[in-house]
Design a protein around this motif. Structure first.
Motif, PDB file in Angstrom:
ATOM      1  N   THR A 108      -4.742  13.306  -8.632  1.00 61.67           N
ATOM      2  CA  THR A 108      -3.656  14.261  -8.407  1.00 61.67           C
ATOM      3  C   THR A 108      -2.285  13.761  -8.842  1.00 61.67           C
ATOM      4  OG1 THR A 108      -3.244  13.454  -6.158  1.00 61.67           O
ATOM      5  CG2 THR A 108      -4.889  15.210  -6.419  1.00 61.67           C
ATOM      6  N   LYS A 109      -2.124  12.462  -9.064  1.00 61.17           N
ATOM      7  CA  LYS A 109      -0.803  11.891  -9.404  1.00 61.17           C
ATOM      8  C   LYS A 109       0.244  12.228  -8.340  1.00 61.17           C
ATOM      9  CE  LYS A 109      -2.127  10.388 -13.501  1.00 61.17           C
ATOM     10  NZ  LYS A 109      -2.251   8.947 -13.804  1.00 61.17           N
ATOM     11  N   GLY A 110      -0.194  12.376  -7.104  1.00 64.36           N
ATOM     12  CA  GLY A 110       0.732  12.699  -6.026  1.00 64.36           C
ATOM     13  C   GLY A 110       1.029  14.169  -5.877  1.00 64.36           C
ATOM     14  N   GLY A 111       0.549  15.006  -6.763  1.00 60.88           N
ATOM     15  CA  GLY A 111       0.826  16.449  -6.715  1.00 60.88           C
ATOM     16  C   GLY A 111      -0.301  17.208  -6.071  1.00 60.88           C
ATOM     17  N   PRO A 112      -0.239  18.525  -6.162  1.00 65.80           N
ATOM     18  CA  PRO A 112       0.893  19.317  -6.694  1.00 65.80           C
ATOM     19  C   PRO A 112       2.028  19.413  -5.677  1.00 65.80           C
ATOM     20  CG  PRO A 112      -0.869  20.752  -5.940  1.00 65.80           C
ATOM     21  CD  PRO A 112      -1.382  19.364  -5.765  1.00 65.80           C
ATOM     22  N   THR A 113       3.244  19.454  -6.193  1.00 67.18           N
ATOM     23  CA  THR A 113       4.480  19.528  -5.382  1.00 67.18           C
ATOM     24  C   THR A 113       4.486  18.468  -4.280  1.00 67.18           C
ATOM     25  OG1 THR A 113       3.554  21.195  -3.872  1.00 67.18           O
ATOM     26  CG2 THR A 113       4.722  21.999  -5.822  1.00 67.18           C
ATOM     27  N   ASN A 114       4.099  17.226  -4.653  1.00 66.74           N
ATOM     28  CA  ASN A 114       4.109  16.085  -3.729  1.00 66.74           C
ATOM     29  C   ASN A 114       3.202  16.270  -2.509  1.00 66.74           C
ATOM     30  OD1 ASN A 114       5.935  14.563  -5.266  1.00 66.74           O
ATOM     31  ND2 ASN A 114       7.684  15.593  -4.332  1.00 66.74           N
ATOM     32  N   ALA A 115       2.202  17.136  -2.627  1.00 62.34           N
ATOM     33  CA  ALA A 115       1.313  17.393  -1.490  1.00 62.34           C
ATOM     34  C   ALA A 115       0.409  16.207  -1.190  1.00 62.34           C
ATOM     35  CB  ALA A 115       0.465  18.634  -1.758  1.00 62.34           C
ATOM     36  N   THR A 116       0.166  15.349  -2.178  1.00 66.26           N
ATOM     37  CA  THR A 116      -0.673  14.165  -1.966  1.00 66.26           C
ATOM     38  C   THR A 116       0.065  12.882  -2.350  1.00 66.26           C
ATOM     39  OG1 THR A 116      -1.639  14.384  -4.189  1.00 66.26           O
ATOM     40  CG2 THR A 116      -2.785  15.478  -2.388  1.00 66.26           C
ATOM     41  N   ASN A 117       1.381  12.933  -2.265  1.00 63.63           N
ATOM     42  CA  ASN A 117       2.195  11.775  -2.621  1.00 63.63           C
ATOM     43  C   ASN A 117       2.226  10.796  -1.447  1.00 63.63           C
ATOM     44  OD1 ASN A 117       3.842  10.121  -4.130  1.00 63.63           O
ATOM     45  ND2 ASN A 117       5.713  11.230  -3.648  1.00 63.63           N
ATOM     46  N   MET A 118       1.181   9.990  -1.311  1.00 63.05           N
ATOM     47  CA  MET A 118       1.076   9.039  -0.207  1.00 63.05           C
ATOM     48  C   MET A 118       2.108   7.923  -0.356  1.00 63.05           C
ATOM     49  SD  MET A 118      -1.453  10.615   1.131  1.00 63.05           S
ATOM     50  CE  MET A 118      -2.772  11.708   0.612  1.00 63.05           C
TER      51      MET A 118
ATOM     52  N   ILE B 143     -10.477   0.182  12.814  1.00 65.85           N
ATOM     53  CA  ILE B 143      -9.310  -0.559  12.330  1.00 65.85           C
ATOM     54  C   ILE B 143      -9.352  -0.696  10.807  1.00 65.85           C
ATOM     55  CG2 ILE B 143      -8.203  -2.827  12.314  1.00 65.85           C
ATOM     56  CD1 ILE B 143      -8.886  -3.088  15.237  1.00 65.85           C
ATOM     57  N   VAL B 144     -10.516  -1.079  10.276  1.00 66.82           N
ATOM     58  CA  VAL B 144     -10.648  -1.266   8.828  1.00 66.82           C
ATOM     59  C   VAL B 144     -10.433   0.044   8.078  1.00 66.82           C
ATOM     60  CG1 VAL B 144     -12.273  -1.864   7.000  1.00 66.82           C
ATOM     61  CG2 VAL B 144     -12.149  -3.271   9.052  1.00 66.82           C
ATOM     62  N   THR B 145     -11.013   1.136   8.589  1.00 68.88           N
ATOM     63  CA  THR B 145     -10.887   2.428   7.916  1.00 68.88           C
ATOM     64  C   THR B 145      -9.453   2.924   7.939  1.00 68.88           C
ATOM     65  OG1 THR B 145     -13.142   2.957   8.642  1.00 68.88           O
ATOM     66  CG2 THR B 145     -11.802   4.771   7.818  1.00 68.88           C
ATOM     67  N   LEU B 146      -8.767   2.743   9.059  1.00 69.70           N
ATOM     68  CA  LEU B 146      -7.377   3.196   9.146  1.00 69.70           C
ATOM     69  C   LEU B 146      -6.477   2.419   8.191  1.00 69.70           C
ATOM     70  CD1 LEU B 146      -5.437   4.474  12.093  1.00 69.70           C
ATOM     71  CD2 LEU B 146      -4.474   2.460  11.011  1.00 69.70           C
ATOM     72  N   ILE B 147      -6.654   1.104   8.125  1.00 64.80           N
ATOM     73  CA  ILE B 147      -5.836   0.295   7.220  1.00 64.80           C
ATOM     74  C   ILE B 147      -6.124   0.659   5.762  1.00 64.80           C
ATOM     75  CG2 ILE B 147      -5.408  -2.052   6.408  1.00 64.80           C
ATOM     76  CD1 ILE B 147      -5.851  -3.016   9.259  1.00 64.80           C
ATOM     77  N   ASP B 148      -7.398   0.854   5.431  1.00 64.65           N
ATOM     78  CA  ASP B 148      -7.747   1.264   4.068  1.00 64.65           C
ATOM     79  C   ASP B 148      -7.153   2.625   3.722  1.00 64.65           C
ATOM     80  OD1 ASP B 148      -9.112  -1.004   3.474  1.00 64.65           O
ATOM     81  OD2 ASP B 148     -11.098  -0.208   3.923  1.00 64.65           O
ATOM     82  N   GLY B 149      -7.088   3.518   4.712  1.00 65.63           N
ATOM     83  CA  GLY B 149      -6.490   4.827   4.472  1.00 65.63           C
ATOM     84  C   GLY B 149      -5.020   4.724   4.097  1.00 65.63           C
ATOM     85  N   PHE B 150      -4.282   3.850   4.768  1.00 65.46           N
ATOM     86  CA  PHE B 150      -2.875   3.659   4.447  1.00 65.46           C
ATOM     87  C   PHE B 150      -2.685   3.049   3.058  1.00 65.46           C
ATOM     88  CE2 PHE B 150      -1.908   3.958   9.063  1.00 65.46           C
ATOM     89  CZ  PHE B 150      -0.848   4.836   8.982  1.00 65.46           C
ATOM     90  N   LYS B 151      -3.668   2.302   2.580  1.00 69.08           N
ATOM     91  CA  LYS B 151      -3.538   1.606   1.298  1.00 69.08           C
ATOM     92  C   LYS B 151      -4.145   2.389   0.132  1.00 69.08           C
ATOM     93  CE  LYS B 151      -5.608  -2.156   2.500  1.00 69.08           C
ATOM     94  NZ  LYS B 151      -6.146  -3.531   2.391  1.00 69.08           N
ATOM     95  N   SER B 152      -4.568   3.616   0.352  1.00 68.98           N
ATOM     96  CA  SER B 152      -5.223   4.392  -0.710  1.00 68.98           C
ATOM     97  C   SER B 152      -4.277   4.605  -1.888  1.00 68.98           C
ATOM     98  CB  SER B 152      -5.678   5.748  -0.162  1.00 68.98           C
ATOM     99  OG  SER B 152      -6.706   5.572   0.776  1.00 68.98           O
ATOM    100  N   PHE B 153      -4.772   4.307  -3.066  1.00 73.24           N
ATOM    101  CA  PHE B 153      -3.959   4.455  -4.271  1.00 73.24           C
ATOM    102  C   PHE B 153      -4.769   4.981  -5.458  1.00 73.24           C
ATOM    103  CE2 PHE B 153      -2.658   2.600  -8.340  1.00 73.24           C
ATOM    104  CZ  PHE B 153      -1.403   3.162  -8.473  1.00 73.24           C
ATOM    105  N   GLY B 154      -5.928   4.369  -5.722  1.00 76.85           N
ATOM    106  CA  GLY B 154      -6.668   4.659  -6.948  1.00 76.85           C
ATOM    107  C   GLY B 154      -7.051   6.110  -7.105  1.00 76.85           C
ATOM    108  N   LEU B 155      -7.632   6.696  -6.058  1.00 77.17           N
ATOM    109  CA  LEU B 155      -8.057   8.095  -6.143  1.00 77.17           C
ATOM    110  C   LEU B 155      -6.863   9.032  -6.317  1.00 77.17           C
ATOM    111  CD1 LEU B 155     -10.855   8.231  -3.413  1.00 77.17           C
ATOM    112  CD2 LEU B 155     -11.143   8.323  -5.898  1.00 77.17           C
ATOM    113  N   ILE B 156      -5.767   8.721  -5.649  1.00 75.77           N
ATOM    114  CA  ILE B 156      -4.563   9.551  -5.776  1.00 75.77           C
ATOM    115  C   ILE B 156      -4.039   9.499  -7.209  1.00 75.77           C
ATOM    116  CG2 ILE B 156      -2.256   9.992  -4.878  1.00 75.77           C
ATOM    117  CD1 ILE B 156      -4.481  10.325  -2.828  1.00 75.77           C
ATOM    118  N   ASP B 157      -4.004   8.309  -7.769  1.00 72.31           N
ATOM    119  CA  ASP B 157      -3.481   8.141  -9.121  1.00 72.31           C
ATOM    120  C   ASP B 157      -4.357   8.843 -10.154  1.00 72.31           C
ATOM    121  OD1 ASP B 157      -1.765   7.022 -11.123  1.00 72.31           O
ATOM    122  OD2 ASP B 157      -3.299   5.518 -11.519  1.00 72.31           O
ATOM    123  N   LEU B 158      -5.662   8.778  -9.985  1.00 72.72           N
ATOM    124  CA  LEU B 158      -6.571   9.332 -10.981  1.00 72.72           C
ATOM    125  C   LEU B 158      -6.811  10.834 -10.816  1.00 72.72           C
ATOM    126  CD1 LEU B 158      -9.203   6.453 -11.007  1.00 72.72           C
ATOM    127  CD2 LEU B 158      -7.548   6.974 -12.806  1.00 72.72           C
TER     128      LEU B 158
END
Length: 320
Positions: free
Chosen positions: A264-274, A247-262
């Motif tokens: 990939t910035k959601g790219g390339p072509t929105n491939a990691t735009n959570m 439960i904790v891991t799944l909720i943390d997965g939905f809230k992931s932000f820092g690694l994405i921002d630092l």
């Protein structure tokens, strides 16, 4: 034997006195309970105030803004009802972000739990030097998101990265870890699993250590293999901990932000735009606070539904 009227008349005052004493005792107990309630409210007041300011007010404010159009500073202008939600759920870009998030969350949850359980099982073995590996396996708990991102950006660097050097040495084709849409998702999943592994390992290791050794001894006497002991003794015994970790891991997965921002910035072509990163961009880059509010509420509902699904499906298999 029938009682005389005289005996009835003498018992009546006694009964009235007992009733009066009981009433007074109950009133005294009620006054004490009311006093306790005031003390409870006094101690809980600061916490309730903080929750109201930082949790409940933003939540209702987000719901309110999601029903309006807003200007660039977040002020509501026109009431549009559920139009923001309808536009999102019929948008190809948003549905792509939703699909990307689902793949990411499921992969991170499954890999984190599987690897954490494997490492916890290995660390439970009584072999020389195992203390060093226990420390090593749990070391990622002390690594911040920014440090982890810098570390893995260096590894995934296409020219000087560790993986690039290995590919060159083995004469393998170069992989665009952060430039190819498929491999960018793989890179982010690897980094997130590495970040979560320390906490998961530590929790599962503690659970395995609490399993009674007599169960394993009895199974060994009966000739049960290590694999049988793992699936029929270890897993059922730590099932409450596995349920909690999932439960904790799944909720943390939905809230992931820092690694994405630092990374990939959601790219390339929105491939990691959570979904969380999309909320951030829509609110603070595009100034569309109404749409971001609707996205935040949809994400809240998705997390609640997945958590409820886990309780319905997994809790039945938990042995308390």
């Amino acid at each position: 034997m029938l009682k005389s009227p005289a005996s009835d008349s003498t018992s009546a005052p006694i009964n009235r006195a007992e009733t009066k004493a009981k009433i007074e005792a109950s009133e005294k107990a009620f006054s004490l309970n009311a006093k306790d309630k005031y003390y409870a409210l006094l101690f809980l007041g600061p916490s309730l105030l903080i929750l109201g300011i930082f949790i409940f007010y933003p939540m209702f404010k987000t719901l309110y803004l999601s029903l309006f159009l807003t200007n660039t500073v977040g002020k509501p202008t026109v009431f549009v009802g559920l139009s923001n939600y309808i536009n999102l759920l019929t948008s190809a870009d948003y549905l792509n972000s939703l699909a990307v998030t689902m793949v990411y969350v499921l992969a991170v949850t499954a890999l984190t739990i599987a690897l954490g359980l494997l490492l916890a099982s290995l660390a439970s073995k009584k072999i020389a030097g195992i203390g060093f590996f226990r420390t090593l396996f749990s070391s990622t708990m002390g690594v911040s998101v920014s440090v982890a991102a810098i570390f893995w950006l260096f590894i995934f660097n296409p020219s000087t990265g560790f993986l690039s050097l290995i590919s060159t040495w083995l004469h393998l084709p170069a992989i665009g870890w952060l430039t190819d849409p498929t491999w960018a998702m793989v890179a982010v999943i690897i980094t997130t699993v590495w970040m979560n592994l320390g906490f998961t390992f530590l929790i599962l290791f503690g659970a395995i250590q609490s399993v009674p050794t007599t169960l394993y001894e009895a199974a060994s006497i009966e000739g049960a293999s290590s694999r049988f002991q793992f699936f029929h003794i270890t897993i059922p015994s730590i099932s409450p901990t596995l349920f909690f970790v999932s439960i904790v891991t799944l909720i943390d997965g939905f809230k992931s932000f820092g690694l994405i921002d630092l990374m990939t910035k959601g790219g390339p072509t929105n491939a990691t735009n959570m979904l969380v990163y999309r909320i951030y961009k829509d609110a603070f880059y595009s100034g569309n606070f109404a749409q971001a509010s609707a996205e935040a509420l949809i994400l809240t509902v998705i997390i609640a539904l997945f958590t409820l699904l886990q309780f319905k499906v997994l809790e039945k298999r938990v042995n308390y």
